[in-house]
Design a protein around this motif. Sequence first.
Motif, PDB file in Angstrom:
ATOM      1  N   GLN A   1      -4.397   0.891   9.146  1.00  0.00           N
ATOM      2  CA  GLN A   1      -5.855   1.017   9.184  1.00  0.00           C
ATOM      3  C   GLN A   1      -6.455   0.882   7.789  1.00  0.00           C
ATOM      4  O   GLN A   1      -7.508   0.263   7.613  1.00  0.00           O
ATOM      5  N   GLN A   2      -5.786   1.458   6.804  1.00  0.00           N
ATOM      6  CA  GLN A   2      -6.275   1.333   5.435  1.00  0.00           C
ATOM      7  C   GLN A   2      -6.253  -0.120   4.966  1.00  0.00           C
ATOM      8  O   GLN A   2      -7.185  -0.575   4.299  1.00  0.00           O
TER       9      GLN A   2
ATOM     10  N   THR B   1       1.051   4.181  -2.811  1.00  0.00           N
ATOM     11  CA  THR B   1       0.944   5.598  -2.477  1.00  0.00           C
ATOM     12  C   THR B   1       2.072   6.388  -3.135  1.00  0.00           C
ATOM     13  O   THR B   1       1.843   7.457  -3.708  1.00  0.00           O
TER      14      THR B   1
ATOM     15  N   LEU C   1       0.836  -1.198   0.000  1.00  0.00           N
ATOM     16  CA  LEU C   1       0.000   0.000   0.000  1.00  0.00           C
ATOM     17  C   LEU C   1       0.874   1.251   0.000  1.00  0.00           C
ATOM     18  O   LEU C   1       0.567   2.223  -0.693  1.00  0.00           O
ATOM     19  N   HIS C   2       1.972   1.217   0.745  1.00  0.00           N
ATOM     20  CA  HIS C   2       2.881   2.360   0.744  1.00  0.00           C
ATOM     21  C   HIS C   2       3.499   2.558  -0.645  1.00  0.00           C
ATOM     22  O   HIS C   2       3.602   3.691  -1.131  1.00  0.00           O
TER      23      HIS C   2
ATOM     24  N   ARG D   1      -9.171  -1.866   6.416  1.00  0.00           N
ATOM     25  CA  ARG D   1     -10.401  -1.534   5.692  1.00  0.00           C
ATOM     26  C   ARG D   1     -10.471  -2.248   4.347  1.00  0.00           C
ATOM     27  O   ARG D   1     -11.530  -2.719   3.942  1.00  0.00           O
ATOM     28  N   ILE D   2      -9.337  -2.339   3.661  1.00  0.00           N
ATOM     29  CA  ILE D   2      -9.304  -3.023   2.361  1.00  0.00           C
ATOM     30  C   ILE D   2      -9.612  -4.500   2.546  1.00  0.00           C
ATOM     31  O   ILE D   2     -10.401  -5.076   1.791  1.00  0.00           O
TER      32      ILE D   2
ATOM     33  N   GLU E   1       1.861   7.806  10.238  1.00  0.00           N
ATOM     34  CA  GLU E   1       1.629   7.359   8.867  1.00  0.00           C
ATOM     35  C   GLU E   1       1.575   5.831   8.783  1.00  0.00           C
ATOM     36  O   GLU E   1       0.785   5.265   8.025  1.00  0.00           O
TER      37      GLU E   1
ATOM     38  N   HIS F   1      -1.790   4.779   9.951  1.00  0.00           N
ATOM     39  CA  HIS F   1      -2.783   5.102   8.928  1.00  0.00           C
ATOM     40  C   HIS F   1      -2.777   4.055   7.812  1.00  0.00           C
ATOM     41  O   HIS F   1      -3.841   3.609   7.368  1.00  0.00           O
ATOM     42  N   LEU F   2      -1.595   3.649   7.367  1.00  0.00           N
ATOM     43  CA  LEU F   2      -1.506   2.605   6.342  1.00  0.00           C
ATOM     44  C   LEU F   2      -2.086   1.285   6.856  1.00  0.00           C
ATOM     45  O   LEU F   2      -2.779   0.576   6.119  1.00  0.00           O
TER      46      LEU F   2
ATOM     47  N   HIS G   1     -13.169  -3.769  -3.062  1.00  0.00           N
ATOM     48  CA  HIS G   1     -12.365  -2.548  -2.884  1.00  0.00           C
ATOM     49  C   HIS G   1     -11.448  -2.366  -4.092  1.00  0.00           C
ATOM     50  O   HIS G   1     -10.856  -3.329  -4.571  1.00  0.00           O
TER      51      HIS G   1
END
Length: 131
Positions: free
Chosen positions: A111-112, A26, A22-23, A115-116, A105, A108-109, A123
């Motif tokens: 948590q994302q 980004t 995910l990073h 969610r995914i 950060e 946050h990643l 998603h």
Amino acid sequence: MPKFTEHPPEMDPIFAQQVQRLHQLTVCGRWLMVGFFWLTIGSLSLWGLRSEMSLWIEYFTWTAVRYALIYNRLPALGLCFCIGMTAAVLVWQSRNILMGLPQREQRHLEQQVHRIRKQGASHPLWRWVCR
């Protein structure tokens, strides 16, 4: 490859790999956005300065650049925006590479990614993060 900060002991290696993917997405997304800005706003701004640039080729002085940017404000703003976005992404990515991701950060990643995973295959990022 950016250095990630210490992971909690309960984090499994698959989850850590998904956070890293995910990073990477980004980072790629930010660079794609900068490229898009240069292709659109940057090229239009350079096109707006084309007559001044022909003068710069013959007689380049910093004064000519200064006056061209002062009297062509919209192209100057477009170029400043593109340069600013490029610099911001460079500083952000350099900080992540040199000092690692900040805890905020990183959380946050994580948590994302949760969610995914929770949303599943519906998603848009699931295919690239949880493959």
